[in-house]
Design a protein around this motif. Structure first.
Motif, short mmCIF file in Angstrom:
data_model
loop_
_atom_site.label_atom_id
_atom_site.label_comp_id
_atom_site.label_asym_id
_atom_site.label_seq_id
_atom_site.Cartn_x
_atom_site.Cartn_y
_atom_site.Cartn_z
N GLY A 190 14.20 -15.68 -87.35
CA GLY A 190 13.30 -16.48 -88.18
C GLY A 190 13.40 -17.97 -88.02
N VAL A 233 10.27 -14.63 -93.38
CA VAL A 233 8.87 -14.19 -93.31
C VAL A 233 7.94 -15.11 -94.10
CG1 VAL A 233 7.26 -12.33 -93.88
CG2 VAL A 233 9.50 -11.79 -92.92
N LYS A 292 8.14 -18.57 -91.91
CA LYS A 292 6.99 -17.89 -91.30
C LYS A 292 7.11 -17.73 -89.78
CE LYS A 292 3.85 -19.50 -94.93
NZ LYS A 292 2.61 -20.24 -95.25
N GLU A 293 8.35 -17.61 -89.30
CA GLU A 293 8.56 -17.40 -87.87
C GLU A 293 8.92 -15.94 -87.55
OE1 GLU A 293 10.94 -20.15 -85.74
OE2 GLU A 293 10.22 -21.89 -86.87
N LEU A 294 9.26 -15.19 -88.56
CA LEU A 294 9.51 -13.76 -88.38
C LEU A 294 8.23 -13.01 -88.71
CD1 LEU A 294 11.44 -11.38 -87.86
CD2 LEU A 294 12.03 -11.44 -90.29
N LYS A 295 7.65 -12.37 -87.71
CA LYS A 295 6.40 -11.64 -87.91
C LYS A 295 6.70 -10.19 -88.30
CE LYS A 295 4.45 -15.38 -86.53
NZ LYS A 295 3.87 -16.31 -87.54
N LEU A 296 5.80 -9.61 -89.03
CA LEU A 296 5.97 -8.23 -89.47
C LEU A 296 6.09 -7.27 -88.29
CD1 LEU A 296 3.53 -8.05 -92.53
CD2 LEU A 296 6.02 -8.32 -92.55
N ARG A 297 5.44 -7.61 -87.17
CA ARG A 297 5.52 -6.73 -86.00
C ARG A 297 6.92 -6.76 -85.37
NH1 ARG A 297 2.30 -11.08 -84.28
NH2 ARG A 297 3.36 -12.46 -82.79
N ASP A 298 7.73 -7.79 -85.70
CA ASP A 298 9.09 -7.88 -85.16
C ASP A 298 10.07 -6.99 -85.92
OD1 ASP A 298 8.25 -9.82 -83.33
OD2 ASP A 298 8.62 -11.45 -84.77
#
Length: 426
Positions: free
Chosen positions: A71, A252, A256-262
């Motif tokens: 993140g 998240v 806002k650098e951790l995406k849900l797709r990760d």
């Protein structure tokens, strides 16, 4: 039988068998040949040893660290450290050490610390004229130092083995960790003056404030985790669960650098890491039980007592054992192979088990940096693309500093016990 089990482990490791397989196979063969140990005890021992509430902290700390590492927390902590110390000669070297301390209070893993901080600082140091080998060495040494900074996964494992408070182990690592970090900073400063490393402009108060504001959510995580543990609000395991939730929210929704797709990949990677550690701990408990039935701790204690009845000599021998072993085995394997043997001896010599644990963790931190299996060393080399042969020379002085600090930790128990005594009356 004791000789047999260690010969079998050595042979299996020589043939590149995983440590867990080596421990389990050697224990099973020894038990079978002895004849009075039914093999059904192996799965039973694995299950009962892993059925432990404190061990739940391991997968949770791994997951929380993964959320924050992905993140963008590492970059912001490096930026904060940079504005604080960049005006000092060799300041970027200080940045590596200080930011590693910051990040290690979040991740619990020295390898993760080296990866997160090294990926940001090594390219920056090279751009400013630092030699790549030196940049690699300081990142590796800082990762080894971070083993002492709580929360520490190996601290959780030792607390489980020794049946001592994980919170006390975390508290005991503060002073030794900062002492070792300070030693690395002192050497970096004098080396930077000798090599006339560049000095950057001192940061303005506005720059410091912006960097602090951006990193504040990350800095709050160790406050929440460690503050909650030391205040008695929650246990170390419950703190790890809080860390997962907090780390997810920060990575998240704030950065806002951790995406849900990760997230699926992070969950799978954390589960795999936990599986490896769990299997190793379970089979190590089998190994320890077999050694106990063979009276290995008692025999080794009698051997050491025949050499000397001095506590100082015992601690010296333990340090030598871990420093040599750290060159050939990873930290978790070394911890679970040797601690069951050494704990009864430490109690026999009157060594406080919290102090003993911090001394062992400091040894394992050195092992993270020493070839041929130093995980932080290889992580740093992988980032800088430097061959190991080039890094050894600038790394050696840092290893000397770490061993020197280890001597202080070993023979001045107050360093490890002052904070636990204030918090827990230990």
């Amino acid at each position: 039988m004791i000789v047999l089990i260690f010969v079998l482990i050595g042979l299996l490791i020589a043939f590149n068998a995983p440590i867990s397989l080596a421990l389990g196979t050697a224990s099973a063969i020894t038990a079978y040949l002895k004849g009075n140990l039914p093999l059904i005890f192996i799965p039973q021992k694995i299950f009962t040893s892993l059925d432990s509430f404190p061990l739940l902290a391991i997968p949770l700390f791994v997951l929380a660290g993964s959320f924050l590492e992905t993140g963008g927390v590492g970059m912001r902590l490096v930026n904060l450290a940079n504005v604080l110390v960049r005006h000092i000669r060799g300041g970027l070297g200080f940045v590596v050490i200080v930011s590693t301390i910051f990040f290690s209070e979040i991740s619990g893993s020295s390898a993760a610390d080296a990866a997160a901080i090294g990926s940001v600082t090594i390219p920056a140091m090279i751009r400013l004229g630092y030699k790549a080998a030196f940049a690699t060495a300081i990142v590796a040494a800082s990762g080894g130092m971070a083993a002492l900074i709580p929360p520490s996964i190996i601290g959780v494992i030792y607390g489980w083995q020794a049946n001592v408070s994980v919170g006390a182990i975390f508290a005991g690592g503060f002073v030794p960790g900062f002492l070792m970090g300070g030693g690395l900073c002192v050497y970096t400063y004098f080396y930077a003056r000798k090599m006339n490393f560049p000095v950057e402009k001192k940061a303005s108060l506005r720059e410091v404030w912006i960097a602090f504001r951006e990193s504040l959510p990350a800095l709050m995580m160790p406050v929440i985790i460690l503050g909650g543990i030391f205040a008695g609000i929650f246990t170390a395991t419950e703190a790890a669960a809080v860390a997962v939730v907090y780390g997810f929210i920060v990575a998240v929704f704030y950065y806002k650098e951790l995406k849900l797709r990760d997230i699926p990949k992070i969950l799978v990677d954390s589960a795999v890491t936990t599986g490896f550690v769990g299997l190793l701990l379970g089979l190590a408990s089998v190994f320890g039980w077999v050694l106990t039935t063979e009276q290995a701790p008692t025999r080794l204690a009698n051997l050491i007592l025949s050499l000397s009845g001095s506590q100082w000599v015992f601690l010296l021998l333990v340090n030598i054992l871990f420093l040599i072993g750290g060159c050939f085995l990873n930290a978790t394997a070394l911890l679970i192979i040797l601690v069951p043997i050494l704990l009864p001896m430490a109690e026999r010599f009157g060594v406080d088990l919290v102090h003993f644990g911090i001394m062992i963790i400091a040894n394992l931190g050195v092992g993270y940096v020493t070839p041929p299996v130093g995980v932080c060393l290889y992580v740093a080399c992988g980032i800088s693309k430097q061959p190991l042969s080039e890094v050894i020379k600038p790394l050696l002085p840092y290893l000397v500093v770490m061993v020197f600090m280890l001597i202080f930790v070993t023979y001045i128990p107050w360093l490890s016990l002052v904070v636990p005594s204030l918090l827990y009356g230990k």
